[in-house]
Design a protein around this motif. Structure first.
Motif, PDB file in Angstrom:
ATOM      1  N   LEU A  61       0.836  -1.199   0.000  1.00  0.00           N
ATOM      2  CA  LEU A  61       0.000   0.000   0.000  1.00  0.00           C
ATOM      3  C   LEU A  61       0.870   1.247   0.000  1.00  0.00           C
ATOM      4  CD1 LEU A  61      -1.749   0.325   3.528  1.00  0.00           C
ATOM      5  CD2 LEU A  61       0.268  -1.046   3.113  1.00  0.00           C
ATOM      6  N   GLY A  62       0.443   2.234  -0.766  1.00  0.00           N
ATOM      7  CA  GLY A  62       1.190   3.475  -0.880  1.00  0.00           C
ATOM      8  C   GLY A  62       1.072   4.038  -2.277  1.00  0.00           C
ATOM      9  N   ILE A  63       2.081   4.821  -2.679  1.00  0.00           N
ATOM     10  CA  ILE A  63       2.164   5.340  -4.035  1.00  0.00           C
ATOM     11  C   ILE A  63       3.495   4.894  -4.623  1.00  0.00           C
ATOM     12  CG2 ILE A  63       0.606   7.283  -3.677  1.00  0.00           C
ATOM     13  CD1 ILE A  63       3.052   9.081  -3.285  1.00  0.00           C
ATOM     14  N   ASN A  64       3.600   4.912  -5.927  1.00  0.00           N
ATOM     15  CA  ASN A  64       4.766   4.357  -6.588  1.00  0.00           C
ATOM     16  C   ASN A  64       6.062   4.966  -6.073  1.00  0.00           C
ATOM     17  OD1 ASN A  64       6.573   4.558  -9.521  1.00  0.00           O
ATOM     18  ND2 ASN A  64       5.919   2.589  -8.713  1.00  0.00           N
ATOM     19  N   HIS A  65       7.021   4.105  -5.788  1.00  0.00           N
ATOM     20  CA  HIS A  65       8.342   4.432  -5.257  1.00  0.00           C
ATOM     21  C   HIS A  65       8.318   4.901  -3.804  1.00  0.00           C
ATOM     22  CE1 HIS A  65       9.916   4.987  -9.639  1.00  0.00           C
ATOM     23  NE2 HIS A  65       9.965   3.715  -9.255  1.00  0.00           N
ATOM     24  N   PHE A  66       7.107   5.000  -3.220  1.00  0.00           N
ATOM     25  CA  PHE A  66       6.979   5.246  -1.783  1.00  0.00           C
ATOM     26  C   PHE A  66       5.900   4.291  -1.278  1.00  0.00           C
ATOM     27  CE2 PHE A  66       6.470   8.450   1.847  1.00  0.00           C
ATOM     28  CZ  PHE A  66       7.738   8.209   2.355  1.00  0.00           C
ATOM     29  N   THR A  67       6.167   3.015  -1.526  1.00  0.00           N
ATOM     30  CA  THR A  67       5.216   1.939  -1.265  1.00  0.00           C
ATOM     31  C   THR A  67       5.658   1.202  -0.002  1.00  0.00           C
ATOM     32  OG1 THR A  67       5.154   1.721  -3.678  1.00  0.00           O
ATOM     33  CG2 THR A  67       3.967   0.077  -2.417  1.00  0.00           C
ATOM     34  N   TRP A  68       4.670   0.670   0.740  1.00  0.00           N
ATOM     35  CA  TRP A  68       4.941   0.095   2.051  1.00  0.00           C
ATOM     36  C   TRP A  68       4.291  -1.266   2.188  1.00  0.00           C
ATOM     37  CZ3 TRP A  68       7.999   2.971   5.455  1.00  0.00           C
ATOM     38  CH2 TRP A  68       8.313   4.259   4.995  1.00  0.00           C
ATOM     39  N   ILE A  69       4.853  -2.080   3.060  1.00  0.00           N
ATOM     40  CA  ILE A  69       4.329  -3.417   3.351  1.00  0.00           C
ATOM     41  C   ILE A  69       4.001  -3.478   4.834  1.00  0.00           C
ATOM     42  CG2 ILE A  69       4.956  -5.870   3.534  1.00  0.00           C
ATOM     43  CD1 ILE A  69       6.756  -5.379   1.025  1.00  0.00           C
ATOM     44  N   ASP A  70       2.724  -3.773   5.140  1.00  0.00           N
ATOM     45  CA  ASP A  70       2.343  -3.881   6.555  1.00  0.00           C
ATOM     46  C   ASP A  70       2.078  -5.323   6.982  1.00  0.00           C
ATOM     47  OD1 ASP A  70      -0.066  -4.319   5.241  1.00  0.00           O
ATOM     48  OD2 ASP A  70      -1.197  -2.832   6.388  1.00  0.00           O
ATOM     49  N   ARG A  71       2.063  -6.245   6.020  1.00  0.00           N
ATOM     50  CA  ARG A  71       1.953  -7.672   6.332  1.00  0.00           C
ATOM     51  C   ARG A  71       2.833  -8.438   5.358  1.00  0.00           C
ATOM     52  NH1 ARG A  71      -3.412  -6.239   6.054  1.00  0.00           N
ATOM     53  NH2 ARG A  71      -3.832  -7.568   4.252  1.00  0.00           N
ATOM     54  N   ALA A  72       3.618  -9.374   5.898  1.00  0.00           N
ATOM     55  CA  ALA A  72       4.490 -10.192   5.053  1.00  0.00           C
ATOM     56  C   ALA A  72       4.607 -11.573   5.681  1.00  0.00           C
ATOM     57  CB  ALA A  72       5.878  -9.556   4.919  1.00  0.00           C
ATOM     58  N   SER A  73       4.581 -12.596   4.839  1.00  0.00           N
ATOM     59  CA  SER A  73       4.669 -13.963   5.361  1.00  0.00           C
ATOM     60  C   SER A  73       5.370 -14.856   4.366  1.00  0.00           C
ATOM     61  CB  SER A  73       3.268 -14.517   5.662  1.00  0.00           C
ATOM     62  OG  SER A  73       2.500 -14.601   4.473  1.00  0.00           O
TER      63      SER A  73
END
Length: 468
Positions: A209-221
Motif C-alpha cells: 500500500l502506498g504510491i509508486n516508489h513510496f510503497t509500504w508493506i504492513d503484512r508479510a509472510s
C-alpha cells in the motif's frame, strides 16, 4: 495439451527502447503459450527498426518457444490498430532535460538520487511528460479503446493518472519492479534468520500500500512464518552496517544500496518500505540527501546523468551488433512480469502482483481517484485491485502531501498554470527548505531548460514560445 493463444497484437509505444524492449523480447521468446505480432512505434523510427530486426532474429532462434513477428512503424495509428495490449515505455524529452532535472537543483543544495518521480526533477519531468501522455491517451481512445495498457514510464503515478484523466474508461495500469526487489531481500532474510531457502520471490506474500516508489508493506509472510517480527530483528542486526547479499557490492553499481535507508524508515514508521533506497530518500525531507557525503554514509548513490548517457551509448552499440547478426544475447528471464501479466489477462493463469491504478477504495485513507499502488488479482480480461487497508496516520500525512502535489501538477499541466505548478514545486519536501525566493529561481531555470516540452503558459514570455 497446454492451451495456446495465437495472433496476439502488442503495440509498443517507445519501441526504439534500448533496454525495456529487449526484456520484452526475451520474455516473449521464453513463453510458449502466446504468439503474435509486436508493432514497435517510436518517434525515432530507425531505433524501432533496429529493434524489429533484433526481435525477429530472436524469434527465429530454435530455443525461442514463443514465435513473434516484429514490425516497426512511425505511425501510432498503425501501431495501435487492433492491438490487444499497449505497452508504454518512453523517455520524455532528452538526456539534456534529464540533466537539468537532476543536476540544476544541486546549485541550491538539493541532491536527488534519481530525479524522475518527486523532488524538483520529478515535478519538472512530469510537466513535460503529461502533454505526451495526453496525446497517447487520445490515440488509444481513438484506435485501441479495448486494449489493456501497461505503463512503465516514470513518473509512474502521473503517467497513469493522465491516461485516466483523458480517457476514464481506459483499461490501464502501471507496473514497477521495486516491490520485487524487497521480496528478494525478505527471501534472503528468511534464509539467514531461519535457514529455510525460499525458491521464488513470489513465495514471499506481502500486502502492498502506498504510491509508486513510496510503497509500504504492513503484512508479510512465508509459509507459516510472520515476517514482520523477523524483519524487526533483521533491521536491528543491520541498521548501522546495512545488508547486502555480497558485502560491499553496493559500491560497484550506481543502482545498488545497502538498504540502510529502508531499515531506518522501518525504525521510524514500523512498516517495510517497499522500494529501493534511491527512490525512498527522495520522498523524505533531506535527511538522507543532505549532501553527497551524507548519501555515502547511508550507502546508496546519486545517479549522474552522464552515467546514463554512457550506458545508453553502450546499449546502442551492442544492439547494432545484435541487429547485424554479429552478436547474440542470451535468452534468459528478465525478472519483469510484463509477459506473465499478458498471460494472465489472456486467461492462461491467475496472477497476484502490485499495480498502480486509481484509488477506488483499495487504500481507505487516500483520496478517491488518485493513483495508488497495491496488489491486484489478474485473471482473464480483469485487473482487480485488492483492498489493502489504511496507512498509519504518520505515513498517511507524508504520502498525502505527495498525492496533493501530484494532483496539483496534473491540473497545472492540463491548464498550463505556472503558479499552480510552482505552488506544488515549493511544497515538495526537498524544495521547501530552500525558501520561496530560491525556489522561484530554481523553478524558472528548470522550466527554461525544458521550455520546448511544456505549454506556453509556463514560460514567462509566452509569445516567444507559443508556436513551438
Amino acid at each position: 495439451m497446454n492451451h495456446k493463444v495465437e495472433n496476439v497484437k502488442i503495440a509498443y509505444i517507445g519501441g526504439g527502447s534500448q533496454g525495456w524492449a529487449k526484456r520484452l523480447m526475451n520474455d516473449l521468446a521464453l513463453e510458449p503459450r502466446i504468439s503474435g505480432m509486436v508493432s514497435l512505434y517510436d518517434i525515432h523510427p530507425e531505433a524501432a527498426r533496429k529493434n524489429a530486426e533484433i526481435g525477429n532474429r530472436v524469434s527465429e532462434r530454435p530455443e525461442a518457444a514463443g514465435k513473434w513477428k516484429y514490425e516497426a512503424t512511425g505511425d501510432i495509428k498503425e501501431a495501435l490498430a487492433d492491438a490487444d495490449f499497449v505497452i508504454i515505455s518512453i523517455l520524455p524529452g532528452s538526456f539534456d532535460e534529464m540533466a537539468s532535472d537532476v543536476h540544476a537543483p544541486e546549485k541550491y543544495g538539493i541532491y536527488q538520487s534519481v530525479g524522475d518521480t518527486v523532488g524538483p526533477g520529478g515535478m519538472i519531468r512530469a510537466l513535460r511528460t503529461i502533454p505526451i501522455y495526453k496525446e497517447i491517451a487520445q490515440n488509444i481512445k481513438a484506435y485501441a479503446p479495448d486494449a489493456w495498457v501497461i505503463n512503465y514510464t516514470n513518473p509512474m503515478t502521473l503517467c497513469t493518472r493522465t491516461l485516466y484523466e483523458v480517457f476514464p474508461e481506459i483499461k490501464a495500469f502501471g507496473c514497477c519492479h521495486e516491490v520485487f526487489e524487497v521480496q528478494h531481500l525478505l527471501a534472503d532474510m528468511v534464509q539467514e534468520m531461519t535457514g529455510r531457502a525460499v525458491e521464488r520471490r513470489q513465495d514471499i506474500h506481502v500486502n502492498v500500500l502506498g504510491i509508486n516508489h513510496f510503497t509500504w508493506i504492513d503484512r508479510a509472510s512465508y509459509q507459516n512464518i510472520d515476517l514482520m517480527p523477523l524483519y524487526k530483528e533483521f533491521v536491528q542486526k543491520y541498521a548501522e552496517t546495512g545488508y547486502e547479499k555480497e558485502p560491499g557490492s553496493w559500491v560497484n553499481s550506481v543502482f545498488s544500496s545497502a538498504n540502510r535507508v529502508k531499515f531506518d524508515l522501518f525504525n521510524r514508521y514500523g512498516l517495510i518500505a517497499a522500494a529501493g533506497d534511491r527512490h525512498l530518500a527522495e520522498f523524505m525531507p533531506p535527511v538522507y540527501l543532505e549532501s553527497p557525503e551524507k548519501v555515502k554514509e547511508w550507502k546508496f548513490h546519486l545517479t549522474p546523468v552522464d552515467f546514463r548517457v554512457k550506458d545508453q551509448q553502450m546499449k546502442v552499440e551492442r544492439n547494432q551488433k545484435v541487429a547485424a547478426g554479429e552478436e547474440n544475447f542470451e535468452l534468459a528471464p528478465s525478472g519483469e512480469e510484463g509477459v506473465a501479466i499478458i498471460a494472465a489477462l489472456l486467461g492462461l493463469e491467475e496472477l497476484v502482483t502490485n499495480v498502480n491504478m486509481p484509488n477506488n477504495g483499495q487504500i481507505a485513507n487516500l483520496p478517491h481517484g488518485a493513483v495508488v499502488e497495491t496488489n491486484a488479482v489478474l485473471r482473464f480480461n480483469s485487473v482487480q485491485p485488492v483492498l489493502a487497508g489504511s496507512l498509519p496516520v504518520d505515513l498517511q500525512g507524508m504520502i498525502s502531501r505527495h498525492v496533493a502535489n501530484q494532483e496539483a501538477v496534473l491540473k497545472a499541466a492540463f491548464e498550463e498554470n505556472r503558479q499552480l505548478a510552482f505552488n506544488a514545486f515549493v511544497n515538495d519536501p526537498l524544495v521547501a527548505p530552500i525558501g520561496l525566493e530560491q525556489a522561484e529561481a530554481l523553478f524558472e531555470e528548470m522550466i527554461e531548460n525544458t521550455k520546448s516540452h511544456v505549454g506556453g503558459g509556463f514560460v514567462r514570455d509566452r509569445n516567444a514560445y507559443a508556436s513551438s
